[in-house]
Write an enzyme that holds these catalytic residues in place. Structure first.
Site, PDB file in Angstrom:
ATOM      1  N   HIS A 106      10.245  -0.813   1.521  1.00  0.00           N
ATOM      2  CA  HIS A 106      10.032  -0.302   0.167  1.00  0.00           C
ATOM      3  C   HIS A 106      11.089  -0.937  -0.743  1.00  0.00           C
ATOM      4  O   HIS A 106      12.054  -0.302  -1.162  1.00  0.00           O
ATOM      5  CB  HIS A 106      10.116   1.215   0.128  1.00  0.00           C
ATOM      6  CG  HIS A 106       8.808   1.885   0.373  1.00  0.00           C
ATOM      7  ND1 HIS A 106       7.741   1.779  -0.501  1.00  0.00           N
ATOM      8  CD2 HIS A 106       8.370   2.647   1.402  1.00  0.00           C
ATOM      9  CE1 HIS A 106       6.714   2.464  -0.041  1.00  0.00           C
ATOM     10  NE2 HIS A 106       7.058   2.994   1.121  1.00  0.00           N
ATOM     11  N   ASP A 111       8.340   4.262  -2.708  1.00  0.00           N
ATOM     12  CA  ASP A 111       8.638   5.452  -1.913  1.00  0.00           C
ATOM     13  C   ASP A 111       9.214   6.553  -2.800  1.00  0.00           C
ATOM     14  O   ASP A 111       8.859   7.733  -2.663  1.00  0.00           O
ATOM     15  CB  ASP A 111       9.590   5.116  -0.774  1.00  0.00           C
ATOM     16  CG  ASP A 111      10.820   4.310  -1.223  1.00  0.00           C
ATOM     17  OD1 ASP A 111      10.838   3.806  -2.368  1.00  0.00           O
ATOM     18  OD2 ASP A 111      11.759   4.166  -0.418  1.00  0.00           O
ATOM     19  N   HIS A 252      -0.180 -28.117  -2.183  1.00  0.00           N
ATOM     20  CA  HIS A 252      -0.629 -28.481  -0.843  1.00  0.00           C
ATOM     21  C   HIS A 252      -1.442 -29.768  -0.931  1.00  0.00           C
ATOM     22  O   HIS A 252      -2.459 -29.815  -1.627  1.00  0.00           O
ATOM     23  CB  HIS A 252      -1.498 -27.369  -0.237  1.00  0.00           C
ATOM     24  CG  HIS A 252      -0.846 -26.023  -0.242  1.00  0.00           C
ATOM     25  ND1 HIS A 252       0.072 -25.636   0.693  1.00  0.00           N
ATOM     26  CD2 HIS A 252      -0.974 -24.984  -1.101  1.00  0.00           C
ATOM     27  CE1 HIS A 252       0.489 -24.410   0.429  1.00  0.00           C
ATOM     28  NE2 HIS A 252      -0.134 -23.995  -0.658  1.00  0.00           N
ATOM     29  N   TYR A 310      -4.204  -8.948 -13.424  1.00  0.00           N
ATOM     30  CA  TYR A 310      -3.891  -7.712 -14.128  1.00  0.00           C
ATOM     31  C   TYR A 310      -3.930  -7.961 -15.632  1.00  0.00           C
ATOM     32  O   TYR A 310      -3.462  -8.999 -16.099  1.00  0.00           O
ATOM     33  CB  TYR A 310      -2.486  -7.210 -13.784  1.00  0.00           C
ATOM     34  CG  TYR A 310      -2.254  -6.790 -12.359  1.00  0.00           C
ATOM     35  CD1 TYR A 310      -3.305  -6.639 -11.454  1.00  0.00           C
ATOM     36  CD2 TYR A 310      -0.967  -6.539 -11.898  1.00  0.00           C
ATOM     37  CE1 TYR A 310      -3.079  -6.246 -10.151  1.00  0.00           C
ATOM     38  CE2 TYR A 310      -0.720  -6.148 -10.593  1.00  0.00           C
ATOM     39  CZ  TYR A 310      -1.785  -5.999  -9.719  1.00  0.00           C
ATOM     40  OH  TYR A 310      -1.553  -5.610  -8.423  1.00  0.00           O
ATOM     41  N   GLU A 384      20.119   8.468  -4.605  1.00  0.00           N
ATOM     42  CA  GLU A 384      19.238   9.633  -4.442  1.00  0.00           C
ATOM     43  C   GLU A 384      19.367  10.640  -5.578  1.00  0.00           C
ATOM     44  O   GLU A 384      18.465  11.445  -5.814  1.00  0.00           O
ATOM     45  CB  GLU A 384      19.506  10.321  -3.107  1.00  0.00           C
ATOM     46  CG  GLU A 384      20.865  10.970  -2.979  1.00  0.00           C
ATOM     47  CD  GLU A 384      21.083  11.618  -1.610  1.00  0.00           C
ATOM     48  OE1 GLU A 384      21.788  12.633  -1.568  1.00  0.00           O
ATOM     49  OE2 GLU A 384      20.550  11.104  -0.606  1.00  0.00           O
TER      50      GLU A 384
END
Length: 407
Positions: A106, A111, A252, A310, A384
């Protein structure tokens, strides 16, 4: 009141976050994560739908009073990155991605997004008697992209009717960022760029490298095309109106230094902060690439995959003004400020195309950290203590929005 409820649920939010962090899952494979989210919402009395766009979860909470419908979104997927944080709950997961064994981490903070919205769900339930209207909590898979050959993310959730019943009038989302702990940033209007995958196949005629005149060299043509693409940006796009970028990230072609191949494939990305600029870029790229290849005697096929791309992420003007006023009231005006638009993409843009959206950032950088690492880094870490700020922000915004519009 909301702050008290957020403080009470903080230990659970931290525990969920650490658990998700230790057990990350890639896009369309968030089976364990989705199961934990669904079980939590069901335990709170939400109406729960699962397996939307493969692993998506939607929870609907109807308040005790009549009112509007508001959606909040969190993304759940991790990245194919090998973690190097040294945290006690660091990921050791590996999986196969694009045919290779990779670590899973993550590294973008999804998360935390999931854990914070689960915490907000608990706050909403605890305050249900005071809640006007309806909340739709969207836990989205595959924001970072679906595996090759699969559909996913916000676009697929929309195709499967995620905003249809009940139909939200607006949608909110936050994203963690390496900013000072607890600070809130936002961008009015165009916040994040459109992102469209670009593939150019240049076809020539293979021959010996010593006699290029007997063939048509697609490598030289490809080199000219790459430089020509930069001229599309620097000389044919009004960058004073809105920034734009075209980048070729992969080439490539050929397998020996003394052989000119038949074809070269270029892969890249097209990004813009204005929908009209996005459309113009697509047309100019096709025109320039075709002409450059023709001048070299080669042919070129241009594929711009708008289905996998997007749109521009646009913060609705009126909604942004209203939500920022709430954030300033809760966190203090000195901790809420604007952030320049970024050229990264975000599939929240699909939701914000459909209904008014507001997307903002939550600072998670520890003031004690010797070095702050950006999202997608294998060293990316979250303090946290930021998690409770996120729960408060989501809950305060939701209650303010619904209360303002309650009959």
């Amino acid at each position: 009141m909301i702050a008290d409820h957020a403080k009470a649920v903080e230990p659970d939010v931290i525990r969920w976050w650490q658990d998700f962090h230790q057990h990350p899952e890639l896009g369309n494979r968030e089976f364990r994560t989705a199961g934990i989210v669904a079980e939590h919402l069901e335990s709170l009395g939400f109406e729960v739908r699962t397996k939307i766009a493969h692993t998506g979860v939607v929870g609907v909470l109807r308040g005790a009073k009549p009112g509007p419908v508001l959606a909040l979104r969190a993304d759940m997927d991790a990245l194919p990155v090998t973690e190097q944080t040294g945290l006690p709950f660091a990921s050791t997961a590996t999986t196969e991605w694009e045919g290779k064994e990779v670590g899973v981490m993550h590294a973008c903070g999804h998360d935390a997004h999931t854990a914070m919205l689960m915490g907000a769900a608990q706050v909403f339930t605890n305050m249900r008697d005071a809640l006007p209207g309806t909340l739709v909590l969207i836990f989205q898979p595959a924001e970072e992209g679906a595996p090759s050959g699969e559909t996913g993310g916000a676009a697929e959730m929309l195709r499967q009717g995620v905003l249809d019943n009940p139909a939200p009038e607006a949608i909110l989302a936050l994203h963690v960022a390496p900013d000072p702990l607890g600070h809130i940033t936002y961008t009015p209007g165009a916040a994040m760029a459109s992102a469209d995958p670009l593939t150019i196949t240049v076809r020539g005629k293979g021959t010996h490298a010593a006699t290029p005149w007997f063939g048509i060299d697609p490598i030289v043509a490809a080199a000219q095309i790459i430089m020509g693409l930069q001229a599309v940006i620097s000389r044919r796009t009004d960058l004073a109106t809105a920034p734009a970028v075209v980048t070729i990230g992969a080439i490539h072609g050929g397998n020996r230094g003394n052989v000119i191949p038949d074809e070269v494939v270029l892969q890249g990305t097209i990004r813009a902060l204005d929908p009209e600029v996005r459309r113009d870029l697509h047309a100019r790229i096709r025109e320039s690439v075709t002409a450059i290849a023709k001048a070299a005697g080669a042919e070129a096929d241009v594929h711009i995959d708008t289905d996998a791309g997007y749109p521009v992420t646009v913060n609705d003007a009126a909604l942004t003004q209203e939500m920022v006023a709430v954030l300033e009231r809760v966190f203090g005006a000195e901790q809420v400020y604007t952030y320049p638009p970024v050229m990264g993409g975000e599939d929240f843009s699909f939701f914000a195309e459909r209904i008014p959206g507001f997307y903002f950032y939550l600072g998670i950088a520890s003031p004690d950290a010797e070095e702050v690492h950006v999202n997608h880094s294998p060293h990316f870490q979250i303090d946290e203590r930021a998690l409770r700020h996120g729960v408060v922000a989501l809950a305060e915004l939701a209650f303010a929005y619904l209360t303002e519009r309650a009959p």
